[in-house]
Design an enzyme around this catalytic site. Structure first.
Site, PDB file in Angstrom:
ATOM      1  N   GLU A   1       0.829  -1.213   0.000  1.00  8.44           N
ATOM      2  CA  GLU A   1       0.000   0.000   0.000  1.00  8.44           C
ATOM      3  C   GLU A   1       0.862   1.260   0.000  1.00  8.44           C
ATOM      4  O   GLU A   1       0.805   2.053   0.944  1.00  8.44           O
ATOM      5  CB  GLU A   1      -0.870   0.036   1.265  1.00  8.44           C
ATOM      6  CG  GLU A   1      -1.823  -1.120   1.406  1.00  8.44           C
ATOM      7  CD  GLU A   1      -2.584  -1.077   2.723  1.00  8.44           C
ATOM      8  OE1 GLU A   1      -3.782  -1.367   2.701  1.00  8.44           O
ATOM      9  OE2 GLU A   1      -1.984  -0.763   3.768  1.00  8.44           O
TER      10      GLU A   1
ATOM     11  N   GLY B   1       1.868   4.964  -0.427  1.00  7.21           N
ATOM     12  CA  GLY B   1       1.183   6.244  -0.585  1.00  7.21           C
ATOM     13  C   GLY B   1       2.207   7.275  -1.012  1.00  7.21           C
ATOM     14  O   GLY B   1       2.384   7.569  -2.200  1.00  7.21           O
ATOM     15  N   ARG B   2       2.973   7.761  -0.029  1.00  7.07           N
ATOM     16  CA  ARG B   2       3.973   8.797  -0.269  1.00  7.07           C
ATOM     17  C   ARG B   2       4.889   8.473  -1.448  1.00  7.07           C
ATOM     18  O   ARG B   2       5.106   9.289  -2.337  1.00  7.07           O
ATOM     19  CB  ARG B   2       4.821   8.937   0.997  1.00  7.07           C
ATOM     20  CG  ARG B   2       5.826  10.071   0.969  1.00  7.07           C
ATOM     21  CD  ARG B   2       6.821   9.966   2.124  1.00  7.07           C
ATOM     22  NE  ARG B   2       6.222   9.595   3.375  1.00  7.07           N
ATOM     23  CZ  ARG B   2       5.745  10.436   4.287  1.00  7.07           C
ATOM     24  NH1 ARG B   2       5.818  11.719   4.084  1.00  7.07           N
ATOM     25  NH2 ARG B   2       5.199   9.991   5.415  1.00  7.07           N
TER      26      ARG B   2
ATOM     27  N   ARG C   1       2.887  19.810   7.171  1.00  4.71           N
ATOM     28  CA  ARG C   1       3.900  18.846   7.602  1.00  4.71           C
ATOM     29  C   ARG C   1       5.069  19.453   8.390  1.00  4.71           C
ATOM     30  O   ARG C   1       5.493  18.874   9.386  1.00  4.71           O
ATOM     31  CB  ARG C   1       4.410  18.025   6.404  1.00  4.71           C
ATOM     32  CG  ARG C   1       3.276  17.243   5.707  1.00  4.71           C
ATOM     33  CD  ARG C   1       3.762  16.203   4.718  1.00  4.71           C
ATOM     34  NE  ARG C   1       4.438  15.122   5.390  1.00  4.71           N
ATOM     35  CZ  ARG C   1       5.736  14.989   5.469  1.00  4.71           C
ATOM     36  NH1 ARG C   1       6.530  15.869   4.867  1.00  4.71           N
ATOM     37  NH2 ARG C   1       6.268  13.991   6.118  1.00  4.71           N
TER      38      ARG C   1
ATOM     39  N   TYR D   1       5.215  17.753  11.929  1.00  4.44           N
ATOM     40  CA  TYR D   1       6.258  16.714  12.096  1.00  4.44           C
ATOM     41  C   TYR D   1       7.682  17.257  11.979  1.00  4.44           C
ATOM     42  O   TYR D   1       8.613  16.481  11.763  1.00  4.44           O
ATOM     43  CB  TYR D   1       6.145  15.628  11.020  1.00  4.44           C
ATOM     44  CG  TYR D   1       4.778  15.161  10.642  1.00  4.44           C
ATOM     45  CD1 TYR D   1       4.002  14.435  11.532  1.00  4.44           C
ATOM     46  CD2 TYR D   1       4.277  15.393   9.361  1.00  4.44           C
ATOM     47  CE1 TYR D   1       2.754  13.974  11.162  1.00  4.44           C
ATOM     48  CE2 TYR D   1       3.029  14.934   8.983  1.00  4.44           C
ATOM     49  CZ  TYR D   1       2.271  14.225   9.896  1.00  4.44           C
ATOM     50  OH  TYR D   1       1.041  13.764   9.528  1.00  4.44           O
TER      51      TYR D   1
ATOM     52  N   CYS E   1      -1.616  32.786  11.082  1.00  5.92           N
ATOM     53  CA  CYS E   1      -1.436  33.404  12.399  1.00  5.92           C
ATOM     54  C   CYS E   1      -1.004  32.364  13.408  1.00  5.92           C
ATOM     55  O   CYS E   1      -1.790  31.927  14.245  1.00  5.92           O
ATOM     56  CB  CYS E   1      -2.720  34.078  12.832  1.00  5.92           C
ATOM     57  SG  CYS E   1      -3.029  35.482  11.792  1.00  5.92           S
ATOM     58  N   GLU E   2       0.233  31.963  13.296  1.00  3.33           N
ATOM     59  CA  GLU E   2       0.771  30.962  14.190  1.00  3.33           C
ATOM     60  C   GLU E   2       2.298  30.987  14.045  1.00  3.33           C
ATOM     61  O   GLU E   2       2.810  30.887  12.927  1.00  3.33           O
ATOM     62  CB  GLU E   2       0.208  29.590  13.784  1.00  3.33           C
ATOM     63  CG  GLU E   2       0.506  28.550  14.777  1.00  3.33           C
ATOM     64  CD  GLU E   2      -0.617  27.531  14.960  1.00  3.33           C
ATOM     65  OE1 GLU E   2      -1.805  27.846  14.739  1.00  3.33           O
ATOM     66  OE2 GLU E   2      -0.270  26.421  15.341  1.00  3.33           O
TER      67      GLU E   2
HETATM   68  N1  LLP Z   1      -1.328   1.721   4.636  1.00  2.00           N
HETATM   69  C1  LLP Z   1      -1.816   2.122   5.835  1.00  2.00           C
HETATM   70  C2  LLP Z   1      -2.666   1.217   6.600  1.00  2.00           C
HETATM   71  C3  LLP Z   1      -1.494   3.395   6.321  1.00  2.00           C
HETATM   72  O1  LLP Z   1      -1.958   3.782   7.509  1.00  2.00           O
HETATM   73  C4  LLP Z   1      -0.667   4.252   5.539  1.00  2.00           C
HETATM   74  C5  LLP Z   1      -0.312   5.590   6.016  1.00  2.00           C
HETATM   75  C6  LLP Z   1      -0.202   3.792   4.301  1.00  2.00           C
HETATM   76  C7  LLP Z   1      -0.554   2.520   3.879  1.00  2.00           C
HETATM   77  C8  LLP Z   1       0.659   4.625   3.391  1.00  2.00           C
HETATM   78  O2  LLP Z   1       1.870   4.961   3.970  1.00  2.00           O
HETATM   79  P1  LLP Z   1       2.999   5.692   3.090  1.00  2.00           P
HETATM   80  O3  LLP Z   1       3.423   4.734   1.975  1.00  2.00           O
HETATM   81  O4  LLP Z   1       2.402   6.924   2.536  1.00  2.00           O
HETATM   82  O5  LLP Z   1       4.078   5.961   4.043  1.00  2.00           O
HETATM   83  N2  LLP Z   1       0.576  12.320   7.226  1.00  2.00           N
HETATM   84  C9  LLP Z   1       1.854  11.686   7.455  1.00  2.00           C
HETATM   85  C10 LLP Z   1       1.859  10.243   7.006  1.00  2.00           C
HETATM   86  C11 LLP Z   1       0.798   9.423   7.693  1.00  2.00           C
HETATM   87  C12 LLP Z   1       0.712   8.042   7.147  1.00  2.00           C
HETATM   88  C13 LLP Z   1      -0.497   7.362   7.663  1.00  2.00           C
HETATM   89  N3  LLP Z   1      -0.701   6.053   7.117  1.00  2.00           N
HETATM   90  C14 LLP Z   1       2.936  12.501   6.761  1.00  2.00           C
HETATM   91  O6  LLP Z   1       2.615  13.520   6.172  1.00  2.00           O
HETATM   92  O7  LLP Z   1       4.105  12.182   6.832  1.00  2.00           O
END
Ligand code: LLP
Length: 444
Positions: A297, A299-300, A337, A341, A368-369
């Site tokens: 899965e 994402g990033r 971000r 973080y 405003c932060e």
């Molecule tokens: N699968 C599950 C169950 C997840 O909870 C996540 C991300 C992913 C896949 C995808 O993860 P990736 O490949 O994107 O690392 N907002 C944060 C990242 C939070 C990720 C939450 N879950 C940031 O901006 O760094």
């Protein structure tokens, strides 16, 4: 900045250069012209880089024929982005009715979609089942109970994975770790046998086919995936023998790291894939298990480096002998971000400057932060009011985490490809902003 064949190891989109005018150019689009045409702040996604990132995953995992890539939509979800990835054969990991609705809006069926999340509502579960979602990743006993009840009412058997917390700690920011014991996600690996017994005894409308875990995000080491695989496959072996079942799906979640700044050194997608595939093969041989269907899965790592954000430089504040701030026309509402973080970004002035005279500044947002500082201590070439600042690596978790803080309008997003640019998300208008507000009659 070096250009390797693997996009997750590059900070910038693939075809990023300076044109004859000295302006920054991405995929043959003059970035300064884009800012002029569409306004700023502006999210820009390079389609060529995006599809290269997706094909890196497809190619890297092609040796393991049973791989299913389900893009983690939370990183960046718009109807056009979803359609591009669906056209490449990818499936989706969704966590809300809104993400499901966006897929349907783009004309994508849910036959390759898994539904994650730790508190799915009844409405969301019913909507997903009515639209024939492939499977749920069930996160708790409470969820199993409600899922079974709804599946029974609808007279179906619903395929599920169990979201497991494998108790693995990885070295990434505390807020994006998910595998450690006190995480809010998943069922403790030590409790799984009891839960499987419960499913088999009581939840007859659920078909358990596999285990799912996600151990964190922005991970720079391959070994944690080996640990995850070994823990999950050993558990599958125990469950199969103890209950005489045949779990044969393994979902490893996402988390593959990308390069935001020069000192980031993530493994390539091929390194991740090889470590994962080798580890599955080794463990299956050792445990005498059939090779499972593998879900990943990302994402990033599928979208991040295809995106940049363009801002216009505004006022400055020079604190003599201490630091100089330049401000931009966006900030924490379009990219939370850094404030959330301490995330770091690379950036450069996009318009031509004739000569190179770098100056160290902090790039402050306009919200405003005090914490709304997008980049600290960055060298930019003579930044001045009116310049266009291009911030790299904003494809993931920027638009998707954006807000209307300070009643600022959400930015537009464009897709560029080989000299062409098209709007894929319109800029919010002032009318949009108040469209859900109600001014009570009695107050008038
Ligand atoms: N699968 C599950 C169950 C997840 O909870 C996540 C991300 C992913 C896949 C995808 O993860 P990736 O490949 O994107 O690392 N907002 C944060 C990242 C939070 C990720 C939450 N879950 C940031 O901006 O760094």
């Amino acid at each position: 900045m070096s250009n390797t064949p693997f996009v997750n190891q590059n900070i910038k989109p693939i075809n990023t250069t300076r044109n004859k005018k000295g302006n920054l150019e991405i995929s043959k689009c003059d970035v300064v012209e884009l800012a002029k045409k569409y306004g700023t702040p502006l999210y820009v996604i390079d389609e060529i880089t995006l599809t290269k990132m997706a094909s890196d995953f497809i190619n890297a995992f092609s040796r393991y024929k049973k791989t299913k890539i389900t893009y983690a939509s939370k990183a960046l979800m718009t109807s056009s982005i979803a359609k591009i990835l669906a056209n490449m054969g990818l499936g989706f990991d969704v966590v809300s009715i809104g993400e499901i609705y966006t897929l349907l809006n783009a004309g994508i069926d849910l036959s390759k979609t898994s539904f994650n999340g730790n508190n799915k509502s009844i409405e969301e579960i019913e909507f997903a089942i009515d639209n024939k979602i492939d499977h749920f990743s069930a996160d708790s006993i409470d969820e199993l109970k409600i899922l079974n009840k709804i599946a029974k009412q609808k007279n179906i058997t619903q395929k599920i994975h169990l979201r497991v917390n494998p108790r693995i700690e990885c070295h990434t920011h505390e807020y994006i770790q998910t595998g450690q014991i006190d995480s809010k996600f998943g069922i403790d690996i030590e409790k799984i046998e009891d839960v499987v017994k419960l499913i088999l005894d009581e939840y007859k409308n659920l078909e358990l086919v596999g285990l799912h875990a996600h151990i964190g995000s922005q991970i720079f080491e391959t070994n944690v995936f080996r640990d995850e695989i070994s823990i999950l496959l050993n558990k599958i072996k125990i469950l199969n023998e103890k209950f005489n079942i045949k779990l044969n799906e393994l979902n490893l979640g996402g988390g593959y790291g990308v390069k935001y700044i020069e000192s980031d050194n993530p493994p390539s997608i091929y390194d991740f894939a090889n470590a994962i595939i080798n580890s599955i093969e080794e463990n299956c041989k050792k445990l005498n298990l059939d090779y499972p269907i593998l879900y990943i899965e990302p994402g990033r790592s599928l979208v991040c480096n295809s995106g940049v954000t363009l801002y216009t430089v505004g006022n400055e504040k020079n604190i003599e002998g201490i630091k100089k701030y330049i401000t931009i026309d966006g900030g924490m509402a379009d990219n939370i971000r850094p404030s959330l973080y301490q995330a770091e970004y690379s950036a450069e002035i996009a318009n031509n400057k004739n000569e190179n005279k770098p100056e160290k500044v902090d790039v402050a947002g306009k919200f405003c932060e005090s914490g709304d500082v997008l980049i600290r201590n960055i060298e930019l070439n003579q930044p001045q009011k009116g310049d266009i600042l291009c911030v790299y690596g904003t494809g993931a978790y920027c638009y998707s985490m954006s807000s209307n803080y300070n009643r600022m309008l959400k930015s537009a997003m464009i897709l560029i490809n080989d000299g062409k640019s098209e709007i894929i998300v319109k800029r919010q208008t002032l009318e949009d902003l108040v469209s859900n507000d109600i001014v009570l009659e009695r107050l008038k």
